[in-house]
Design a protein around this motif. Structure first.
Motif, PDB file in Angstrom:
ATOM      1  N   VAL A 141       0.841  -1.198   0.000  1.00 42.86           N
ATOM      2  CA  VAL A 141       0.000   0.000   0.000  1.00 42.86           C
ATOM      3  C   VAL A 141       0.878   1.251   0.000  1.00 42.86           C
ATOM      4  CG1 VAL A 141      -1.669   1.339   1.330  1.00 42.86           C
ATOM      5  CG2 VAL A 141      -1.954  -1.136   1.098  1.00 42.86           C
ATOM      6  N   SER A 142       1.936   1.252   0.802  1.00 45.54           N
ATOM      7  CA  SER A 142       2.821   2.419   0.863  1.00 45.54           C
ATOM      8  C   SER A 142       3.487   2.685  -0.476  1.00 45.54           C
ATOM      9  CB  SER A 142       3.890   2.202   1.943  1.00 45.54           C
ATOM     10  OG  SER A 142       3.312   2.068   3.216  1.00 45.54           O
ATOM     11  N   VAL A 143       3.912   1.611  -1.155  1.00 42.10           N
ATOM     12  CA  VAL A 143       4.574   1.784  -2.450  1.00 42.10           C
ATOM     13  C   VAL A 143       3.580   2.304  -3.486  1.00 42.10           C
ATOM     14  CG1 VAL A 143       5.850   0.633  -4.285  1.00 42.10           C
ATOM     15  CG2 VAL A 143       6.235  -0.030  -1.898  1.00 42.10           C
ATOM     16  N   ARG A 144       2.386   1.698  -3.542  1.00 44.00           N
ATOM     17  CA  ARG A 144       1.369   2.165  -4.492  1.00 44.00           C
ATOM     18  C   ARG A 144       0.996   3.631  -4.212  1.00 44.00           C
ATOM     19  NH1 ARG A 144      -1.843  -1.450  -7.515  1.00 44.00           N
ATOM     20  NH2 ARG A 144      -1.421  -3.677  -7.202  1.00 44.00           N
ATOM     21  N   LEU A 145       0.912   3.966  -2.932  1.00 42.98           N
ATOM     22  CA  LEU A 145       0.537   5.333  -2.557  1.00 42.98           C
ATOM     23  C   LEU A 145       1.583   6.326  -3.055  1.00 42.98           C
ATOM     24  CD1 LEU A 145      -1.509   7.068  -0.981  1.00 42.98           C
ATOM     25  CD2 LEU A 145      -0.103   6.700   1.063  1.00 42.98           C
ATOM     26  N   LEU A 146       2.844   6.023  -2.820  1.00 40.48           N
ATOM     27  CA  LEU A 146       3.902   6.926  -3.294  1.00 40.48           C
ATOM     28  C   LEU A 146       3.892   7.019  -4.813  1.00 40.48           C
ATOM     29  CD1 LEU A 146       6.363   8.712  -2.850  1.00 40.48           C
ATOM     30  CD2 LEU A 146       7.783   6.647  -2.717  1.00 40.48           C
ATOM     31  N   ASP A 147       3.614   5.906  -5.475  1.00 44.70           N
ATOM     32  CA  ASP A 147       3.557   5.920  -6.935  1.00 44.70           C
ATOM     33  C   ASP A 147       2.451   6.864  -7.424  1.00 44.70           C
ATOM     34  OD1 ASP A 147       4.411   4.919  -9.512  1.00 44.70           O
ATOM     35  OD2 ASP A 147       2.519   3.800  -9.574  1.00 44.70           O
ATOM     36  N   GLU A 148       1.331   6.881  -6.719  1.00 42.69           N
ATOM     37  CA  GLU A 148       0.237   7.767  -7.099  1.00 42.69           C
ATOM     38  C   GLU A 148       0.565   9.236  -6.787  1.00 42.69           C
ATOM     39  OE1 GLU A 148      -3.454   6.547  -5.407  1.00 42.69           O
ATOM     40  OE2 GLU A 148      -3.335   4.486  -6.171  1.00 42.69           O
ATOM     41  N   LEU A 149       1.259   9.468  -5.680  1.00 43.39           N
ATOM     42  CA  LEU A 149       1.575  10.833  -5.261  1.00 43.39           C
ATOM     43  C   LEU A 149       2.656  11.462  -6.126  1.00 43.39           C
ATOM     44  CD1 LEU A 149       1.649  10.260  -1.393  1.00 43.39           C
ATOM     45  CD2 LEU A 149      -0.044  11.637  -2.629  1.00 43.39           C
ATOM     46  N   GLY A 150       3.582  10.645  -6.562  1.00 43.64           N
ATOM     47  CA  GLY A 150       4.717  11.154  -7.316  1.00 43.64           C
ATOM     48  C   GLY A 150       5.915  11.371  -6.409  1.00 43.64           C
ATOM     49  N   ILE A 151       7.068  10.922  -6.863  1.00 45.32           N
ATOM     50  CA  ILE A 151       8.271  10.981  -6.026  1.00 45.32           C
ATOM     51  C   ILE A 151       8.737  12.415  -5.814  1.00 45.32           C
ATOM     52  CG2 ILE A 151      10.713  10.337  -5.913  1.00 45.32           C
ATOM     53  CD1 ILE A 151       9.904   7.701  -7.305  1.00 45.32           C
ATOM     54  N   GLN A 152       8.777  13.214  -6.885  1.00 42.08           N
ATOM     55  CA  GLN A 152       9.311  14.571  -6.761  1.00 42.08           C
ATOM     56  C   GLN A 152       8.469  15.427  -5.819  1.00 42.08           C
ATOM     57  OE1 GLN A 152      12.230  15.722  -7.712  1.00 42.08           O
ATOM     58  NE2 GLN A 152      12.651  13.657  -8.483  1.00 42.08           N
ATOM     59  N   SER A 153       7.157  15.355  -5.956  1.00 40.79           N
ATOM     60  CA  SER A 153       6.303  16.157  -5.071  1.00 40.79           C
ATOM     61  C   SER A 153       6.435  15.686  -3.618  1.00 40.79           C
ATOM     62  CB  SER A 153       4.849  16.073  -5.523  1.00 40.79           C
ATOM     63  OG  SER A 153       4.343  14.752  -5.381  1.00 40.79           O
ATOM     64  N   THR A 154       6.631  14.371  -3.432  1.00 44.56           N
ATOM     65  CA  THR A 154       6.806  13.842  -2.075  1.00 44.56           C
ATOM     66  C   THR A 154       8.119  14.314  -1.476  1.00 44.56           C
ATOM     67  OG1 THR A 154       5.480  11.882  -2.606  1.00 44.56           O
ATOM     68  CG2 THR A 154       6.920  11.743  -0.688  1.00 44.56           C
ATOM     69  N   LEU A 155       9.187  14.295  -2.266  1.00 36.89           N
ATOM     70  CA  LEU A 155      10.481  14.783  -1.779  1.00 36.89           C
ATOM     71  C   LEU A 155      10.388  16.247  -1.350  1.00 36.89           C
ATOM     72  CD1 LEU A 155      12.853  13.152  -4.427  1.00 36.89           C
ATOM     73  CD2 LEU A 155      12.737  12.571  -1.992  1.00 36.89           C
ATOM     74  N   GLU A 156       9.675  17.030  -2.118  1.00 37.66           N
ATOM     75  CA  GLU A 156       9.501  18.444  -1.774  1.00 37.66           C
ATOM     76  C   GLU A 156       8.708  18.574  -0.480  1.00 37.66           C
ATOM     77  OE1 GLU A 156      10.055  22.460  -2.066  1.00 37.66           O
ATOM     78  OE2 GLU A 156      10.965  20.864  -3.278  1.00 37.66           O
ATOM     79  N   PHE A 157       7.672  17.755  -0.313  1.00 34.47           N
ATOM     80  CA  PHE A 157       6.844  17.787   0.894  1.00 34.47           C
ATOM     81  C   PHE A 157       7.655  17.403   2.130  1.00 34.47           C
ATOM     82  CE2 PHE A 157       4.123  15.562   3.936  1.00 34.47           C
ATOM     83  CZ  PHE A 157       3.137  16.509   4.183  1.00 34.47           C
ATOM     84  N   LEU A 158       8.553  16.445   2.006  1.00 35.63           N
ATOM     85  CA  LEU A 158       9.308  15.934   3.150  1.00 35.63           C
ATOM     86  C   LEU A 158      10.259  16.978   3.744  1.00 35.63           C
ATOM     87  CD1 LEU A 158      10.087  12.317   1.879  1.00 35.63           C
ATOM     88  CD2 LEU A 158       8.475  12.992   3.669  1.00 35.63           C
ATOM     89  N   LYS A 159      10.544  18.033   3.008  1.00 38.65           N
ATOM     90  CA  LYS A 159      11.375  19.117   3.546  1.00 38.65           C
ATOM     91  C   LYS A 159      10.707  19.756   4.760  1.00 38.65           C
ATOM     92  CE  LYS A 159      12.947  21.946   0.341  1.00 38.65           C
ATOM     93  NZ  LYS A 159      12.983  22.740  -0.915  1.00 38.65           N
ATOM     94  N   ARG A 160       9.390  19.647   4.846  1.00 36.99           N
ATOM     95  CA  ARG A 160       8.669  20.234   5.969  1.00 36.99           C
ATOM     96  C   ARG A 160       9.069  19.600   7.297  1.00 36.99           C
ATOM     97  NH1 ARG A 160       2.389  20.940   3.946  1.00 36.99           N
ATOM     98  NH2 ARG A 160       2.801  21.400   1.746  1.00 36.99           N
ATOM     99  N   PHE A 161       9.523  18.358   7.251  1.00 41.40           N
ATOM    100  CA  PHE A 161       9.910  17.641   8.465  1.00 41.40           C
ATOM    101  C   PHE A 161      11.413  17.742   8.742  1.00 41.40           C
ATOM    102  CE2 PHE A 161       6.108  15.701   6.758  1.00 41.40           C
ATOM    103  CZ  PHE A 161       5.280  15.616   7.868  1.00 41.40           C
TER     104      PHE A 161
END
Length: 814
Positions: free
Chosen positions: A528-548
């Protein structure tokens, strides 16, 4: 006669002139070494760096010279008298130089041809210790005399004695009498009796020769001689003298004894300050207050210690240190020496097994004592084969021990001594105040003195599923809900950033089909986690993770990111979890609260970015300047930088609520033993069990625990984050949260709770019996669904009047 007298007077005058000339020549030769008045008045002692917890418990001390300066008025009268009796009984009457003493030293030189010392007053010793070297030269001696004379003109006798008491070397790295009292007796000067004061007063003459720890017989002779001098000089009466000379030697090497064990923290502070102050750090008398809370640090120490030992014992006994059958018949002193030659470990004892019975073993400890080990001390020791395999449980002592074995024993409250072995696994814990990032407890490994590598800050390991909440937070931020469905089914990814086609699987190889995100997180379903990241997109997720606080350059740019394949330190993970704990704000971890100089003046005060939901914001002056807020504290109104909000409070609360389910229903179920519903967290275990994690929090505190081998050896069969790291987290948090009320993460009033279908995540139908409640952001609430009306009147139900049967159906539904 008159002529002879004239000749004598002339010779005397010439002699006097010659003496003056010699003195002037000597003075001219050494005058550059004589300090100025300002230097005499501005003498600074070398004082070590001392590091304390926030509640004033000593953590550590750095500096070659152990010294604790005291004022003249703090010098005990008996100590002052003992020093004068031993070193300079005419101190208050000479001008800095004792002519008789110097004459005696000169006579010894003339008659023996050797410099035998002596003749130095206390003032001359101060001059030598502060301004000169200890080389035995005439130039140095003359310089010493001139400095002493000048000191007597510029300083009072009390000031000179105070300098002496604080400067003189007394052995065992102790400089000054207060430091000596701590080193030899573990007490302050004002707690020592007359015999003990006389003992340390005898040290300046020859600290190594009269050291009461190394040479107790010589030190006793020296002490009693000083007491006799004090009696003869009228400084003490006969009763006090008699009591003191009959006192036994009680000195031991106490060294520097911290109030709390926090060596990894002390080293972190030292390294950080050394970048600024260099070698002066060890001499300038700085006092550092950290953010550490002593009770929480002790709880962290105990939790990691016990957690590592529990894991180690589960995987079997690796055998004795060595087998020395020949030692059994050796003399007692030889047995004891052989055991003492083995490096000591913590407060454990090394022991020689002398004999074994069916359920007991007789042993001799390194301290010379004998003990009997009961079966309960030994029965755990099934044979270690490897991390996945161990032998059967022993049935008798001989299955584990034979006479001649040299083993380690550790203290145990139930059996006194428990058979033990040095663990090879490691574990580390970091605990933060999530409101401002203050580090409240930190343990960088099992034993600092065995391995100083700090696994909290220096080790970068894969967090595994411990990383998933950050990916889920991104999904919720992008419009997914806790009820969103992802199909947990076999899938193949042909990611260009991966070496080959990837078929992610769940632990155990089981697939659950369509799964709500809430379920997937507390079950830790990988697919589920892998499918979820695939749907979200890696680049947008990497940008989001800067918040943490994560740097995208340190993270993998492929789908394995969803399973925690990044190499991150426990400090980075805990900092990320602090966002969930504090309501969605980014804070920066910090350790040093303040630094005070030798004069009590502040050199540094921490101003951490702080979460304050009730602060009054000030206007930003530039785009780059942190917003400031007014804080009401016990000290009044203060202005501190406000932590930036990086996560929507609604998203933050939903993640928190999902992570509470990890403890209630998922891989963190063991934590239910704490009986608190404000705690949330996530386990993490990497491929082959090389790293085991648990990170958890409530609304005030976040704690992460990592466990594993430094060489990345798998932890072995049956070991997970929930079995290795979670127990230590529980032990720590049990103490940290003791007697504290629940601290929930703030729930925004805008969130909506509705009933949903647990299988589809859709809005529950009216009257649906298996419906469950779920929390949603208002704009993402699933639409209302209703049952289709029964088809009546030949299918024209929409235009016809409701029948009694139809009306009953509707009543039952609602």
């Amino acid at each position: 006669m008159a002529k002879t007298l004239k000749i004598l007077l002339l010779l005397g005058a010439l002699g006097a002139l010659s003496a003056v000339g010699i003195v002037y020549a000597v003075y001219y030769n050494v005058k550059d070494n004589i300090p100025s008045v300002a230097e005499l008045k501005d003498i600074e002692l070398r004082i070590p760096l001392r590091i304390y917890t926030s509640d004033n418990k000593l953590i550590g001390e750095f500096g070659e010279q152990r010294r604790t300066p005291i004022q003249f008025e703090d010098i005990p009268e008996n100590l002052a008298n003992a020093i004068l009796a031993a070193e300079d009984s005419n101190f208050y009457y000479h001008p800095g130089v004792d002519i008789i003493g110097l004459g005696r030293a000169a006579f010894q030189l003339v008659t023996t041809g050797e410099k035998q010392g002596g003749g130095s007053t206390i003032t001359m010793q101060v001059a030598r210790n502060y301004f000169l070297s200890f080389e035995q030269t005439y130039t140095r001696k003359f310089t010493e005399i001139f400095i002493a004379l000048k000191m007597e003109r510029e300083l009072s006798k009390e000031e000179i004695l105070e300098l002496y008491v604080n400067k003189i070397y007394l052995g065992n790295r102790a400089y000054g009498f207060e430091a000596a009292a701590q080193v030899y007796y573990g007490k302050s000067l004002d707690q020592l009796d007359l015999a003990q004061l006389a003992m340390i007063a005898g040290l300046p003459k020859a600290p190594s020769r009269f050291n009461p720890v190394v040479n107790p017989s010589r030190s006793l002779i020296r002490r009693n001689w000083i007491l006799q001098r004090m009696l003869s000089l009228g400084m003490i009466d006969k009763d006090a003298y008699q009591t003191a000379v009959e006192s036994p030697i009680t000195a031991k090497n106490h060294g520097v004894r911290p109030d709390i064990e926090a060596n990894y923290i002390a080293e972190m502070v030292r390294l950080e300050l050394y970048d600024t102050f260099g070698d002066d750090l060890y001499n300038n008398g700085m006092t550092v207050y950290t953010t550490i809370l002593s009770e929480r640090q002790k709880a962290a120490n105990d939790a990691i210690y016990q957690g590592v030992l529990d894991y180690d014992m589960r995987h079997g006994y690796r055998g004795s240190i060595e087998t020395r059958i020949d030692l059994i018949d050796a003399p007692l002193d030889e047995q004891t020496q052989a055991l003492q030659d083995i490096p000591r470990f913590r407060d454990w004892q090394t022991a020689l097994i002398l004999s074994v019975e069916e359920t007991t073993a007789d042993a001799r400890l390194a301290n010379g004592e004998r003990t009997t080990l009961p079966w309960d001390s030994i029965k755990w020791a099934k044979a270690y084969i490897n991390e996945d395999t161990w032998g059967p449980a022993p049935s008798k002592v001989a299955d584990v021990l034979v006479p001649g074995d040299i083993v380690r024993l550790r203290p145990d409250s139930d059996v006194e001594w428990l058979l033990a072995q040095k663990p090879t696994v490691q574990s580390a814990l970091i605990s933060l105040n999530s409101k401002d990032g203050a580090i409240e407890a930190l343990v960088g490994g099992f034993d600092f003195f065995v391995n100083k590598f700090n696994r909290i800050t220096q080790s970068k390991r894969q967090p595994g599923s411990n990383f998933k909440p950050f990916v889920y937070a991104n999904a919720l931020d992008k419009g997914y809900t806790a009820a969103s469905i992802i199909n947990d089914a076999p899938v193949v990814f042909n990611d260009s950033n991966l070496a080959s086609a990837w078929r992610p699987t769940n632990d155990g190889g089981k697939f659950y089909g369509p799964t709500r995100l809430r379920q997937a997180l507390y079950r830790s379903q990988n697919v589920v986690s892998v499918r979820l990241l695939d749907e979200l997109g890696i680049q947008s997720t990497l940008e989001f993770l800067k918040r943490f606080g994560f740097d995208p350059n340190e993270l993998p740019h492929n789908l394995s990111l969803s399973l925690g394949s990044a190499n991150l330190s426990p400090l980075q993970i805990a900092t990320g979890y602090a966002v969930f704990s504090n309501g969605g704000y980014q804070v920066q971890p910090y350790l040093i609260s303040s630094v005070i100089d030798r004069h009590g003046e502040s050199i540094f005060e921490a101003t951490p970015v702080t979460v304050c939901s009730t602060c009054t914001p000030l206007e930003k002056t530039t785009d780059n300047e942190l917003q400031m807020g007014l804080f009401e504290t016990t000290q009044g109104i203060m202005s501190l930088p406000m932590a930036p909000q990086v996560l929507d409070p609604e998203v933050n609360f939903i993640v928190y609520d999902m992570l509470r389910d990890v403890i209630q229903y998922g891989t963190g179920r063991r934590a239910r033993v704490l009986q608190r519903d404000d705690i949330a967290g996530k386990t993490g275990t990497t491929n082959e069990g090389r790293d085991a994690w648990f990170s958890g929090f409530n609304g005030d505190i976040v704690t992460s625990v990592w466990s594993g081998f430094d060489n990345s050896t798998p932890l072995g069969r049956g070991e997970w984050g929930g079995s290795v790291s979670l127990p230590s987290w529980i032990d720590y948090m049990r103490s940290a949260l003791k007697d504290s009320p629940p601290a929930y993460v703030h729930k925004p009033s805008s969130l909506v709770t509705v009933r949903i279908d647990p299988n589809t995540g859709e809005r529950a139908l009216p009257g649906q019996t298996d419906a469950i409640f779920e929390i949603f952001r208002q704009e993402y609430v699933p639409p209302q669904r209703n049952l289709p009306l029964p088809i009546l009147n030949n299918g024209v139900g929409s235009d016809s009047q409701e029948s009694p049967q139809q009306n009953n159906i509707l009543e039952n539904l609602f």
